[in-house]
Design an enzyme around this catalytic site. Structure first.
Site, mmCIF file in Angstrom:
data_model
loop_
_atom_site.group_PDB
_atom_site.id
_atom_site.type_symbol
_atom_site.label_atom_id
_atom_site.label_comp_id
_atom_site.label_asym_id
_atom_site.label_seq_id
_atom_site.Cartn_x
_atom_site.Cartn_y
_atom_site.Cartn_z
ATOM 1 N N GLN A 1 12.214 -5.489 -8.087
ATOM 2 C CA GLN A 1 12.142 -4.387 -7.129
ATOM 3 C C GLN A 1 12.340 -4.904 -5.710
ATOM 4 O O GLN A 1 11.677 -5.860 -5.285
ATOM 5 C CB GLN A 1 10.775 -3.703 -7.221
ATOM 6 C CG GLN A 1 10.639 -2.508 -6.299
ATOM 7 C CD GLN A 1 9.395 -1.710 -6.630
ATOM 8 O OE1 GLN A 1 8.322 -1.998 -6.129
ATOM 9 N NE2 GLN A 1 9.532 -0.722 -7.495
ATOM 10 N N PHE B 1 2.638 9.317 -2.897
ATOM 11 C CA PHE B 1 3.449 8.106 -2.919
ATOM 12 C C PHE B 1 4.769 8.416 -3.604
ATOM 13 O O PHE B 1 4.931 9.462 -4.256
ATOM 14 C CB PHE B 1 2.710 6.974 -3.660
ATOM 15 C CG PHE B 1 2.383 5.792 -2.803
ATOM 16 C CD1 PHE B 1 1.448 5.895 -1.792
ATOM 17 C CD2 PHE B 1 2.993 4.569 -2.996
ATOM 18 C CE1 PHE B 1 1.127 4.810 -0.989
ATOM 19 C CE2 PHE B 1 2.694 3.473 -2.215
ATOM 20 C CZ PHE B 1 1.747 3.596 -1.204
ATOM 21 N N HIS C 1 11.647 -3.748 -2.167
ATOM 22 C CA HIS C 1 10.887 -2.719 -1.449
ATOM 23 C C HIS C 1 11.719 -2.225 -0.276
ATOM 24 O O HIS C 1 12.309 -3.025 0.460
ATOM 25 C CB HIS C 1 9.559 -3.299 -0.957
ATOM 26 C CG HIS C 1 8.561 -2.250 -0.569
ATOM 27 N ND1 HIS C 1 8.710 -1.461 0.549
ATOM 28 C CD2 HIS C 1 7.410 -1.851 -1.165
ATOM 29 C CE1 HIS C 1 7.687 -0.628 0.638
ATOM 30 N NE2 HIS C 1 6.882 -0.842 -0.402
ATOM 31 N N HIS D 1 10.443 -7.781 -3.653
ATOM 32 C CA HIS D 1 9.023 -7.441 -3.577
ATOM 33 C C HIS D 1 8.255 -7.671 -4.871
ATOM 34 O O HIS D 1 7.185 -8.264 -4.862
ATOM 35 C CB HIS D 1 8.909 -5.971 -3.167
ATOM 36 C CG HIS D 1 7.508 -5.444 -3.094
ATOM 37 N ND1 HIS D 1 6.548 -5.997 -2.266
ATOM 38 C CD2 HIS D 1 6.899 -4.407 -3.734
ATOM 39 C CE1 HIS D 1 5.404 -5.321 -2.398
ATOM 40 N NE2 HIS D 1 5.593 -4.378 -3.298
ATOM 41 N N ASP E 1 4.557 -19.437 -11.257
ATOM 42 C CA ASP E 1 4.012 -20.556 -12.026
ATOM 43 C C ASP E 1 3.749 -20.196 -13.488
ATOM 44 O O ASP E 1 4.103 -20.951 -14.395
ATOM 45 C CB ASP E 1 2.714 -21.060 -11.387
ATOM 46 C CG ASP E 1 2.945 -21.651 -10.004
ATOM 47 O OD1 ASP E 1 4.105 -21.938 -9.666
ATOM 48 O OD2 ASP E 1 1.962 -21.816 -9.270
ATOM 49 N N GLY F 1 -5.328 -17.894 -12.312
ATOM 50 C CA GLY F 1 -5.043 -16.861 -11.324
ATOM 51 C C GLY F 1 -6.287 -16.065 -10.989
ATOM 52 O O GLY F 1 -6.967 -15.565 -11.883
ATOM 53 N N ALA F 2 -6.602 -15.961 -9.682
ATOM 54 C CA ALA F 2 -7.823 -15.268 -9.256
ATOM 55 C C ALA F 2 -7.505 -14.057 -8.387
ATOM 56 O O ALA F 2 -8.252 -13.720 -7.473
ATOM 57 C CB ALA F 2 -8.736 -16.234 -8.507
ATOM 58 N N GLY F 3 -6.378 -13.392 -8.685
ATOM 59 C CA GLY F 3 -6.091 -12.117 -8.044
ATOM 60 C C GLY F 3 -6.848 -10.999 -8.753
ATOM 61 O O GLY F 3 -7.800 -11.238 -9.503
ATOM 62 N N ARG G 1 9.180 -0.081 -10.856
ATOM 63 C CA ARG G 1 7.766 0.261 -10.754
ATOM 64 C C ARG G 1 7.541 1.308 -9.674
ATOM 65 O O ARG G 1 8.107 1.221 -8.581
ATOM 66 C CB ARG G 1 6.941 -0.990 -10.418
ATOM 67 C CG ARG G 1 5.460 -0.688 -10.199
ATOM 68 C CD ARG G 1 4.671 -1.934 -9.902
ATOM 69 N NE ARG G 1 4.993 -2.566 -8.629
ATOM 70 C CZ ARG G 1 4.556 -2.155 -7.442
ATOM 71 N NH1 ARG G 1 3.803 -1.065 -7.340
ATOM 72 N NH2 ARG G 1 4.870 -2.833 -6.347
ATOM 73 N N LEU H 1 5.748 -6.911 4.411
ATOM 74 C CA LEU H 1 5.734 -5.575 3.818
ATOM 75 C C LEU H 1 5.161 -4.523 4.757
ATOM 76 O O LEU H 1 4.089 -4.711 5.343
ATOM 77 C CB LEU H 1 4.901 -5.608 2.528
ATOM 78 C CG LEU H 1 4.696 -4.266 1.820
ATOM 79 C CD1 LEU H 1 6.017 -3.739 1.289
ATOM 80 C CD2 LEU H 1 3.691 -4.417 0.680
ATOM 81 N N SER I 1 3.917 -0.865 4.072
ATOM 82 C CA SER I 1 3.560 -0.110 2.877
ATOM 83 C C SER I 1 4.256 1.244 2.789
ATOM 84 O O SER I 1 4.516 1.908 3.791
ATOM 85 C CB SER I 1 2.040 0.107 2.859
ATOM 86 O OG SER I 1 1.673 0.985 1.824
ATOM 87 N N GLU I 2 4.496 1.646 1.542
ATOM 88 C CA GLU I 2 4.965 2.997 1.254
ATOM 89 C C GLU I 2 3.951 4.038 1.721
ATOM 90 O O GLU I 2 4.271 5.221 1.857
ATOM 91 C CB GLU I 2 5.192 3.118 -0.254
ATOM 92 C CG GLU I 2 6.026 4.293 -0.687
ATOM 93 C CD GLU I 2 6.398 4.168 -2.155
ATOM 94 O OE1 GLU I 2 6.261 5.181 -2.872
ATOM 95 O OE2 GLU I 2 6.813 3.080 -2.585
ATOM 96 N N ALA J 1 -6.075 -9.035 -11.271
ATOM 97 C CA ALA J 1 -6.043 -9.056 -12.737
ATOM 98 C C ALA J 1 -6.975 -10.128 -13.286
ATOM 99 O O ALA J 1 -7.768 -9.888 -14.201
ATOM 100 C CB ALA J 1 -4.617 -9.284 -13.230
ATOM 101 N N GLY J 2 -6.870 -11.340 -12.724
ATOM 102 C CA GLY J 2 -7.693 -12.433 -13.206
ATOM 103 C C GLY J 2 -9.173 -12.192 -12.983
ATOM 104 O O GLY J 2 -10.001 -12.461 -13.861
ATOM 105 N N LEU K 1 -1.604 -1.997 -8.704
ATOM 106 C CA LEU K 1 -3.049 -2.207 -8.722
ATOM 107 C C LEU K 1 -3.669 -1.597 -9.970
ATOM 108 O O LEU K 1 -4.613 -2.147 -10.548
ATOM 109 C CB LEU K 1 -3.707 -1.629 -7.468
ATOM 110 C CG LEU K 1 -3.454 -2.362 -6.142
ATOM 111 C CD1 LEU K 1 -4.300 -1.758 -5.029
ATOM 112 C CD2 LEU K 1 -3.737 -3.844 -6.269
ATOM 113 N N ARG L 1 11.336 3.725 -5.454
ATOM 114 C CA ARG L 1 11.726 2.645 -4.547
ATOM 115 C C ARG L 1 13.154 2.183 -4.749
ATOM 116 O O ARG L 1 13.846 1.831 -3.786
ATOM 117 C CB ARG L 1 10.750 1.478 -4.706
ATOM 118 C CG ARG L 1 9.393 1.778 -4.127
ATOM 119 C CD ARG L 1 8.426 0.639 -4.342
ATOM 120 N NE ARG L 1 7.147 0.951 -3.738
ATOM 121 C CZ ARG L 1 6.062 0.184 -3.845
ATOM 122 N NH1 ARG L 1 6.127 -0.939 -4.552
ATOM 123 N NH2 ARG L 1 4.934 0.528 -3.268
#
Length: 587
Positions: free
Chosen positions: A240, A119, A242, A353, A221, A14-16, A398, A252, A254-255, A18-19, A404, A286
């Site tokens: 959740q 938020f 949204h 979401h 995955d 995973g390259a988001g 959440r 989406l 956004s909030e 976190a990764g 993030l 939410r």
């Protein structure tokens, strides 16, 4: 057939956000790191995060990490583990300033400090003012974050395996994780990537629902792979919805729109959230807003010819605010809803979401699992962070912009833990002789299956089943039917057939393999939801409308083998401060 093996210190799937945050820490420490991604890193789903990243910087209103912690515990409906929540909230300011120093282009206040917007679910304890905690780069914060981290990783010589799909974990007889079996999508070649540490940062699985905000790649995955390897999945009943997905397409909104002052109205033009959350109104958490919207629609107050959506109004903000603070939202609304929010409200409806559950971990990113007779223990060599992991900082619901924060705090924490662990485990453990056997058997079935089910049709049946029987509101009879129907769909998944047997970039094969993972996520969700006899956070049951702390203040654990459920206690004791005891949650 022999499978090629390549060795690395760490394999990250995973390259988001976190990764890549973990990869950066590890590469800068001099480790040999491989990052697998089904898409180019800057196309990972983190790019869709719009509103901001939460941190108690206090740049606009007074704030403190303790209030951030309280809001997160309350937002979780007291199912969040308070030691992990304290760990995240205390580190929030540090990681945001770190991102700023990495070059992330946050918006700025006139005094030069990082721009912050309010938020949902954030405290109103500062002279009656809403806490303003979300650090934003317009409404493209995730986009800015991904590009910042990718550039830093390129500089650190992180090795990316782009358009590769992880298929299975490699575990030895005692259960240690020794790497993964993966496939290069371009060539169809299968390879064992052996590692001293394996980190999953594979994101969520929202594609199991028919109406969702997720990218096509979000097929759960990491969870499917972990479940097949005998790792339980935690708190999978909590999804959740949204409040503001664009009606008819799910994209989406956004909030951040409501953070900037937008609000929801029904067919009568009424700002109805004032009835459901008189203090926070449209900036309640939410789950509260999504349920309120669903009730409005069910009671006949919806908009449109079929009374099936509501309207998000922001024209009163003025063109300048919309163009500077919400340019991406305007573009999405014009493209997908044919509405220019400078003049027209946006048609919206609650949409699947985010997944609060996932692979169980501690707040160092180490995967933990109960053994047959003993207490919960660390699975050696296996780590998980981000949406695919369940720390649990989000509990049953959440708060916006905590996602993030989650990926950055725990991506860094897991990397630091791996660095320490590899000081003790300096060598690769030997691979078992059958390291790739299960994977090759799965691929062989797809090669030889005849007269089987169509992958697209089975996928559609799975998504419709989840949408129909496990939505915003849940009912005893529909959940029981849902369990039966999702088991029927799971049986069909085991008999899917692909007509195209070619090796070169065979998307039919990829979709069939993704469906294997979606099946595990859907089963875990439906079975866990049917078993939890209470309403808590995003899990709202009509037959059990109240939260039941006496019987259900506990995390669920779903084991794929036998569809078995177990439970473990919520950690109510923080690290250094007094705990927040459960109480009624109002906004």
């Amino acid at each position: 057939m022999a499978v090629v093996t390549r060795k690395f210190d760490v394999v990250i799937v995973g390259a988001g956000g976190a990764g890549m945050r973990a990869a950066l820490q590890l590469s800068e420490a001099g480790l040999k790191v491989a990052v697998l991604s089904k898409v180019f890193p800057t196309r990972s789903h983190t790019v869709s995060a719009q509103g901001g990243i939460a941190a108690s910087l206090g740049n606009v209103t007074d704030d403190h990490w303790h209030w951030h912690m309280y809001d997160t515990v309350k937002g979780s409906d007291y199912l969040g583990d308070q030691d992990a929540i304290e760990f995240m909230c205390r580190q929030a300011s540090e990681v945001v300033y770190e991102l700023e120093h990495f070059g992330m282009p946050f918006d700025r206040l006139e005094n030069g400090k990082i721009y912050q917007r309010p938020f949902g679910g954030q405290s109103q304890h500062f002279g009656g003012a809403q806490a303003t905690r979300s650090c934003a780069a317009a409404d493209r914060t995730g986009h800015a974050l991904l590009h910042t981290l990718y550039q830093r990783n390129v500089s650190a010589n992180t090795q990316f395996f782009v358009e590769w799909m992880c298929l299975d974990l490699v575990r030895d007889l005692i259960g240690d994780v020794l790497g993964v079996v993966a496939m290069e999508m371009e060539t169809g070649e299968v390879m064992v990537l052996q590692a001293k540490a394996t980190l999953f940062a594979t994101g969520g699985g929202g594609r199991i629902f028919q109406a969702n905000t997720n990218a096509l790649t979000n097929t759960g995955d990491g969870l499917g792979i972990a479940a097949r390897a005998g790792i339980p999945l935690e708190d999978m009943e909590f999804w959740q919805f949204h409040p503001t997905g664009i009606h008819g397409v799910g994209v989406l909104i956004s909030e951040a729109v409501r953070g900037e002052g937008g609000y929801l109205i029904n067919r009568n033009g009424e700002r109805f959230m004032e009835r459901y959350a008189p203090n926070a109104k449209d900036l309640a958490s939410r789950d509260v807003v999504a349920r309120a919207m669903t009730i409005e629609i069910k009671e006949g107050h919806g908009c449109g010819d079929e009374n099936d959506h509501l309207l998000l109004k922001l024209d009163h903000l003025g063109a300048d605010i919309i163009k500077t603070r919400l340019p991406g939202i305007r573009e999405l609304a014009m493209k997908f809803a044919h509405a220019d929010p400078i003049h027209d409200p946006i048609p919206v409806v609650p949409t699947a979401h985010y997944m609060m559950g996932g692979i169980p971990t501690n707040f160092f990113g180490q995967v933990v699992a109960p053994y047959k007779t003993g207490p919960e223990e660390i699975v050696t060599g296996f780590y998980a962070v981000g949406e695919c992991a369940c720390v649990s900082v989000h509990g049953a619901n959440r708060l916006g912009t905590n996602s993030l924060l989650d990926i950055i705090v725990f991506g860094r924490a897991a990397a630091n833990q791996i660095i320490e662990d590899l000081k003790r485990n300096t060598h690769h453990k030997p691979l078992p002789a059958d390291a790739a056997e299960m994977t090759m058997a799965r691929l062989e079935r797809l090669e030889t299956q005849t007269d089987g089910e169509n992958v697209a049709q089975v996928t559609d049946a799975l998504c419709k089943t989840m949408q129909t029987y496990c939505g915003v509101f849940r009912f005893e009879d529909t959940l029981k039917q849902g369990v039966q129907k999702i088991r029927e769909v799971a049986d069909r998944v085991n008999c899917t057939e692909i007509k195209d047997k070619s090796k070169i970039f065979n998307t039919a094969r990829i979709e069939a393999l993704e469906l294997d993972n979606m099946k595990e996520v859907a089963m875990a969700t439906m079975v866990s939801a049917e078993a939890r006899c209470e309403s808590r956070g995003a899990h709202a049951r009509n037959d059990y409308p109240d939260r039941d702390d006496d019987n259900w203040l506990k995390h669920s654990l779903f084991f794929s083998e036998g569809s078995r459920l177990d439970y473990k206690p919520v950690r109510l004791k923080p690290l250094t401060v007094d705990s927040f005891p459960p109480k009624k949650r109002t906004y």
